[in-house]
Design a protein around this motif. Structure first.
Motif, mmCIF file in Angstrom:
data_model
loop_
_atom_site.group_PDB
_atom_site.id
_atom_site.type_symbol
_atom_site.label_atom_id
_atom_site.label_comp_id
_atom_site.label_asym_id
_atom_site.label_seq_id
_atom_site.Cartn_x
_atom_site.Cartn_y
_atom_site.Cartn_z
ATOM 1 N N GLU A 264 1.028 33.678 19.805
ATOM 2 C CA GLU A 264 2.219 34.067 19.043
ATOM 3 C C GLU A 264 2.028 33.854 17.545
ATOM 4 O O GLU A 264 2.681 34.520 16.733
ATOM 5 C CB GLU A 264 3.441 33.289 19.525
ATOM 6 N N ARG A 265 1.172 32.935 17.157
ATOM 7 C CA ARG A 265 0.926 32.688 15.738
ATOM 8 C C ARG A 265 0.101 33.804 15.099
ATOM 9 O O ARG A 265 0.087 33.930 13.873
ATOM 10 C CB ARG A 265 0.182 31.362 15.560
ATOM 11 N N ARG A 266 -0.551 34.630 15.914
ATOM 12 C CA ARG A 266 -1.499 35.606 15.375
ATOM 13 C C ARG A 266 -1.101 37.067 15.578
ATOM 14 O O ARG A 266 -1.558 37.925 14.832
ATOM 15 C CB ARG A 266 -2.884 35.374 16.008
ATOM 16 N N VAL A 267 -0.274 37.345 16.573
ATOM 17 C CA VAL A 267 0.035 38.748 16.854
ATOM 18 C C VAL A 267 1.048 39.280 15.849
ATOM 19 O O VAL A 267 1.839 38.523 15.269
ATOM 20 C CB VAL A 267 0.566 38.928 18.295
ATOM 21 N N GLN A 268 1.036 40.592 15.647
ATOM 22 C CA GLN A 268 1.925 41.216 14.669
ATOM 23 C C GLN A 268 3.365 41.266 15.162
ATOM 24 O O GLN A 268 4.312 41.121 14.378
ATOM 25 C CB GLN A 268 1.433 42.633 14.354
#
Length: 520
Positions: A264-268
């Motif tokens: 969740e920290r990395r997806v757009q």
């Protein structure tokens, strides 16, 4: 209210897919409250029906847990996806789909001719409940934007959330005793017909939101992680915490949930935008809801056992015994959310509610015996617990969904239900295990005479109450540390002003106007 403010609120209501007329908003609260009641009733009403269903369908005690587990696995695992689908496809659409599906699944379970059919019906209930619950709460979130109205609305909603379990005990007892265990499921069909009619009449259709996308990797990770945790906790309740299956499921669940956070920290387009949780008002409210669910389990389970098995109350009389607690929850929830929280904020109220509930449980633990008087000790304890839980649910639900964007209202609402589900599962496993251990130890010391066995049962309930009280008292400390001072309105006002003037310092006493359409 000025004409520009009226236009802004009207535009906001139109974008939310709900009518802006004040009278219609309160009718919408009725529909949402009815939908929420269906979900929370199911947590206890089916438990009352289980012994009769077991005799009728002929399944074993070992199989009985699957009637509960099938629902909790589907419901807990799919809640965040259900919340995001509400944001994507529209709250009205998902609310109606959830209501119709939940009613159909309930009818299937009620008409069961075999154990397998009952379990399938319960699993389908969980699936559609995961669509229904976040759609209901997010509809309330975007319908009531004025802080004063919002406080009253969430007070009512919190009262339903807090009192629904006790209502389920009463209603389940009446239906099982005078009709059939099947009506504990069929009753959802009746409620759904009324709620669907109201939703179709009152809620405007919403177009698909092109800004919302489904994060499928995150969805798979969180669904499998939550299923593993909930299933692991159900195994702990029956096989023990040291069982290989229990440990494997819990470890796998934690690993999957950690992986979910990293994704969740990395997806757009995250399934759960982390700022929703990291806001201290919302994060503290999520903690309060989840932690209170752990301790609240002891109230309904052990006190119901005590009333029926020790004091020989009938199921209906046991349900009636909880009515004063229901009244206390309703009064405390509506008063705290609608009157007190706009003035002092959630920080003093939520910990105070947890401490009151802990005090009620401690009173029960200190005075419980084979012949404890209901009027002298049980009733005052229930009133204390009801007042405390009303504070927690009324203020917690309001805070947990405050300040979220309309596009994130569904998933923020789903997180509320997820915390309740996981907290309840932890409470079930933990308190059942401790109570069973206490009963066994008592019997080993005092023997197996009828009197000793009766006293051992009471001793196990006392242990459960003390542990529940300790959990709630500890939760009060945690929530007091996490929740920030101030009111929700002032926090939103400072955030809006900071966004508009990022180079200027805002005053800590800045209050957001109740007429500002950016309140939610």
């Amino acid at each position: 209210m000025s004409e520009p403010a009226v236009a802004a609120v009207s535009q906001r209501a139109g974008l939310s897919g709900v009518a802006s007329e004040p009278a219609r908003r309160w009718w919408i609260l009725g529909v949402v409250g009815l939908a929420q009641l269906m979900v929370v009733l199911d947590a206890t009403i089916v438990n009352i029906a289980l012994p009769s269903a077991q005799r009728d369908l002929g399944f074993s005690i070992a199989d009985r847990q699957w009637v509960v587990t099938a629902y909790s696995l589907a419901f807990g695992g799919l809640l965040l996806l259900g919340g995001r689908l509400s944001d994507l496809l529209g709250r009205r659409r998902m609310l109606i789909i959830g209501l119709v599906g939940f009613a159909a699944a309930s009818a299937l379970g009620g008409a069961s001719t075999s154990f397998a059919m009952l379990v399938i019906g319960r699993g389908a209930q969980g699936l559609f409940g995961a669509l229904l619950a976040p759609a209901a709460l997010s509809t309330l979130t975007v319908t009531f934007t004025d802080p004063a109205e919002r406080g009253r609305a969430f007070g009512v909603y919190g009262a339903i959330a807090g009192a629904g379990g006790a209502v389920g005990l009463l209603l389940g007892g009446v239906l099982t005793e005078y009709l059939s265990w099947r009506w504990c499921l069929y009753v959802n069909v009746v409620l759904a017909v009324v709620a669907v009619a109201g939703a179709v009449r009152l809620l405007a259709a919403q177009p698909r939101d092109p800004s919302v996308e489904i994060d499928w990797p995150g969805t798979v990770l969180v669904a499998t992680g939550l299923v593993a945790v909930v299933y692991g906790l159900s195994e702990a309740a029956t096989k023990g915490w040291g069982a290989t299956t229990t440990l494997a499921l819990l470890i796998a669940g934690v690993v999957l949930l950690v992986a979910f956070v990293l994704v969740e920290r990395r997806v757009q387009h995250p399934l759960l935008p982390l700022p929703i949780v990291l806001n201290r008002f919302r994060g503290g409210a999520y903690l309060a809801i989840g932690l209170s669910a752990i301790g609240v389990f002891g109230i309904f389970l052990f006190l119901t056992y005590y009333l029926q098995l020790t004091l020989a109350y009938s199921p209906v009389k046991s349900g009636l015994a909880f009515l004063p607690m229901i009244a206390a929850i309703v009064v405390a929830s509506t008063t705290s959310s609608g009157v007190l929280m706009p003035r002092v904020g959630p920080r003093p109220l939520i910990p105070a509610g947890l401490l009151l509930a802990a005090g009620g449980l401690a009173l029960l633990a200190a005075r419980l015996s084979l012949l404890t008087s209901y009027l002298d000790w049980i009733l005052p304890a229930l009133l204390l617990m009801g007042a405390g839980l009303g504070l927690v649910f009324g203020c917690g639900l309001n805070s947990a969904t405050y300040g979220t964007r309309a596009a994130d209202a569904g998933v923020a609402s789903a997180l509320v239900n997820t915390n309740q589900q996981v907290g309840g599962s932890i409470g079930t496993a933990l308190l059942n295990t401790l109570a069973a251990s206490a009963l066994t130890s008592y019997v080993l010391i005092h023997g197996h005479s009828p009197l000793a066995l009766a006293q051992a049962a009471v001793h196990s309930y006392v242990v459960g109450f003390w542990v529940s009280a300790a959990i709630l008292a500890g939760s009060a400390v945690v929530c007091a540390l996490v929740l920030p001072s101030g009111t929700l309105a002032s926090a939103a006002g400072r955030a809006d002003l900071a966004a508009a003037q990022p180079t200027e310092e805002t005053r800590p006493t800045e209050e957001m106007s109740a007429r500002d359409h950016r309140a939610v």
